[in-house]
Design a protein around this motif. Structure first.
Motif, PDB file in Angstrom:
ATOM      1  N   GLN A  57       0.815  -1.216   0.000  1.00 46.65           N
ATOM      2  CA  GLN A  57       0.000   0.000   0.000  1.00 46.65           C
ATOM      3  C   GLN A  57       0.849   1.266   0.000  1.00 46.65           C
ATOM      4  O   GLN A  57       0.314   2.370   0.138  1.00 46.65           O
ATOM      5  CB  GLN A  57      -0.928   0.011   1.220  1.00 46.65           C
ATOM      6  CG  GLN A  57      -1.868  -1.172   1.290  1.00 46.65           C
ATOM      7  CD  GLN A  57      -2.736  -1.309   0.058  1.00 46.65           C
ATOM      8  OE1 GLN A  57      -3.270  -0.320  -0.445  1.00 46.65           O
ATOM      9  NE2 GLN A  57      -2.894  -2.525  -0.439  1.00 46.65           N
ATOM     10  N   GLY A  58       2.155   1.111  -0.168  1.00 50.94           N
ATOM     11  CA  GLY A  58       3.037   2.276  -0.219  1.00 50.94           C
ATOM     12  C   GLY A  58       3.469   2.791   1.132  1.00 50.94           C
ATOM     13  O   GLY A  58       3.954   3.925   1.227  1.00 50.94           O
ATOM     14  N   VAL A  59       3.295   1.988   2.186  1.00 52.04           N
ATOM     15  CA  VAL A  59       3.643   2.413   3.545  1.00 52.04           C
ATOM     16  C   VAL A  59       4.995   1.815   3.914  1.00 52.04           C
ATOM     17  O   VAL A  59       5.239   0.619   3.690  1.00 52.04           O
ATOM     18  CB  VAL A  59       2.569   1.962   4.552  1.00 52.04           C
ATOM     19  CG1 VAL A  59       2.944   2.389   5.969  1.00 52.04           C
ATOM     20  CG2 VAL A  59       1.214   2.546   4.162  1.00 52.04           C
ATOM     21  N   SER A  60       5.859   2.648   4.467  1.00 49.52           N
ATOM     22  CA  SER A  60       7.179   2.185   4.895  1.00 49.52           C
ATOM     23  C   SER A  60       7.521   2.813   6.236  1.00 49.52           C
ATOM     24  O   SER A  60       7.066   3.923   6.554  1.00 49.52           O
ATOM     25  CB  SER A  60       8.249   2.542   3.854  1.00 49.52           C
ATOM     26  OG  SER A  60       8.291   3.944   3.649  1.00 49.52           O
ATOM     27  N   ALA A  61       8.325   2.095   7.024  1.00 48.86           N
ATOM     28  CA  ALA A  61       8.731   2.599   8.339  1.00 48.86           C
ATOM     29  C   ALA A  61       9.815   3.658   8.182  1.00 48.86           C
ATOM     30  O   ALA A  61      10.601   3.641   7.231  1.00 48.86           O
ATOM     31  CB  ALA A  61       9.225   1.447   9.208  1.00 48.86           C
ATOM     32  N   VAL A  62       9.843   4.589   9.118  1.00 45.71           N
ATOM     33  CA  VAL A  62      10.834   5.668   9.126  1.00 45.71           C
ATOM     34  C   VAL A  62      11.879   5.344  10.188  1.00 45.71           C
ATOM     35  O   VAL A  62      11.541   5.071  11.342  1.00 45.71           O
ATOM     36  CB  VAL A  62      10.156   7.023   9.418  1.00 45.71           C
ATOM     37  CG1 VAL A  62      11.202   8.126   9.500  1.00 45.71           C
ATOM     38  CG2 VAL A  62       9.122   7.344   8.343  1.00 45.71           C
ATOM     39  N   ASP A  63      13.139   5.380   9.780  1.00 50.97           N
ATOM     40  CA  ASP A  63      14.246   5.130  10.711  1.00 50.97           C
ATOM     41  C   ASP A  63      15.054   6.416  10.843  1.00 50.97           C
ATOM     42  O   ASP A  63      15.976   6.673  10.067  1.00 50.97           O
ATOM     43  CB  ASP A  63      15.124   3.991  10.196  1.00 50.97           C
ATOM     44  CG  ASP A  63      16.216   3.628  11.190  1.00 50.97           C
ATOM     45  OD1 ASP A  63      16.121   4.071  12.357  1.00 50.97           O
ATOM     46  OD2 ASP A  63      17.156   2.909  10.796  1.00 50.97           O
ATOM     47  N   PRO A  64      14.730   7.267  11.828  1.00 51.05           N
ATOM     48  CA  PRO A  64      15.357   8.585  11.892  1.00 51.05           C
ATOM     49  C   PRO A  64      16.604   8.670  12.765  1.00 51.05           C
ATOM     50  O   PRO A  64      17.182   9.760  12.889  1.00 51.05           O
ATOM     51  CB  PRO A  64      14.238   9.435  12.492  1.00 51.05           C
ATOM     52  CG  PRO A  64      13.536   8.495  13.417  1.00 51.05           C
ATOM     53  CD  PRO A  64      13.651   7.123  12.815  1.00 51.05           C
TER      54      PRO A  64
END
Length: 217
Positions: free
Chosen positions: A154-161
Motif C-alpha cells: 500500500q506504499g507504507v514504509s517505516a521511518v528510521d530517523p
C-alpha cells in the motif's frame, strides 16, 4: 372575381337559336366573360407594395424590441461562460474532496494495522525476555511480516530517523538531551514510537528524543 355577362341569343327565321360566338359554346354551355369594369385578380400593384419599402427602396429598419434583444446577446453569452466556469470549478472541488475522503478512509485502516504491528512487536520483545517457546515466537513473527508486507504494497514504509537531523514533518520531539561529543544539536538520538510514511507524506510521525547544545557554564 369574374362577373357573368348576359348573353343575347339571336333567333333566326326558322326558329332556331344560334349561340353567340363570344358567350356560348357549340355544346350549349354558357361561358362567363370578365366584366370590363371589374379588375381581375393578379399580383398586387406596385402602389400596394409601397408601404413595405423604405426610402430609396430599402428594407425598413428593425423594430426597437428586436434591436434591444440583439444587444442583450453578448450579456447572455458572458453569463453562460461564467456559469460554465463555476460548474467546472465545482466539479473539480467535488472530485478533490472525494479523493481526500477516500484517502482519509484508507489511511484510517492503515493506521489501525500499524497499531496492531506495534502490539505484536511489543509481544515479541516480551516473549524473548520471558523465554517463550520458539514455535510461538516464529508464529507471531510470521504474522508481523505478513502485515508489514501488506503495508508495503500500500506504499507504507517505516521511518528510521536515528542519527538524522530532526524533521518536524516526520518527527515529534518528546525529549531533548545534551548532545554527545561529535554529535550536532538537533540530531535524533532515540525513537520512542516508530514512524511510518506513505509516499512523501507522513502517515504517522515518529516520537523521538533529540540532542541539544550543551550548556556552557
Amino acid at each position: 372575381m369574374h362577373r357573368r355577362v348576359p348573353v343575347t341569343r339571336i333567333r333566326d327565321p326558322e326558329g332556331e337559336t344560334e349561340p353567340d360566338s363570344a358567350g356560348e359554346a357549340a355544346d350549349g354551355r354558357t361561358e362567363s366573360l370578365p366584366s370590363p369594369t371589374e379588375p381581375s385578380e393578379g399580383p398586387p400593384a406596385p402602389a400596394e407594395l409601397a408601404g413595405w419599402e423604405g426610402e430609396g427602396g430599402a428594407v425598413p429598419a428593425a423594430a426597437p424590441e428586436a434591436v434591444e434583444k440583439t444587444e442583450e446577446l453578448p450579456d447572455y453569452k458572458d453569463r453562460w461562460l461564467r456559469a460554465e466556469a463555476e460548474l467546472q470549478n465545482y466539479r473539480r472541488r467535488a472530485q478533490r474532496e472525494l479523493e481526500l475522503s477516500a484517502r482519509a478512509a484508507e489511511e484510517s485502516v492503515l493506521l489501525e494495522l500499524i497499531a496492531t504491528v506495534d502490539d505484536l512487536e511489543r509481544a515479541l520483545n516480551s516473549a524473548i525476555e520471558a523465554g517463550a517457546p520458539e514455535s510461538w515466537f516464529k508464529g507471531v513473527s510470521l504474522v508481523v511480516q505478513r502485515v508489514l508486507a501488506y503495508l508495503e504494497r500500500q506504499g507504507v514504509s517505516a521511518v528510521d530517523p536515528i542519527g538524522k537531523p530532526f524533521d518536524p514533518a516526520y518527527h515529534d520531539a518528546i525529549l531533548e538531551i545534551d548532545s554527545p561529543e561529535g554529535v550536532a544539536p538537533g540530531t535524533v538520538m532515540q525513537v520512542a514510537l516508530k514512524g511510518y510514511r506513505r509516499g512523501d507524506r507522513a502517515l504517522r510521525v515518529a516520537r523521538v528524543v533529540v540532542s541539544r547544545a550543551q550548556d556552557r557554564a
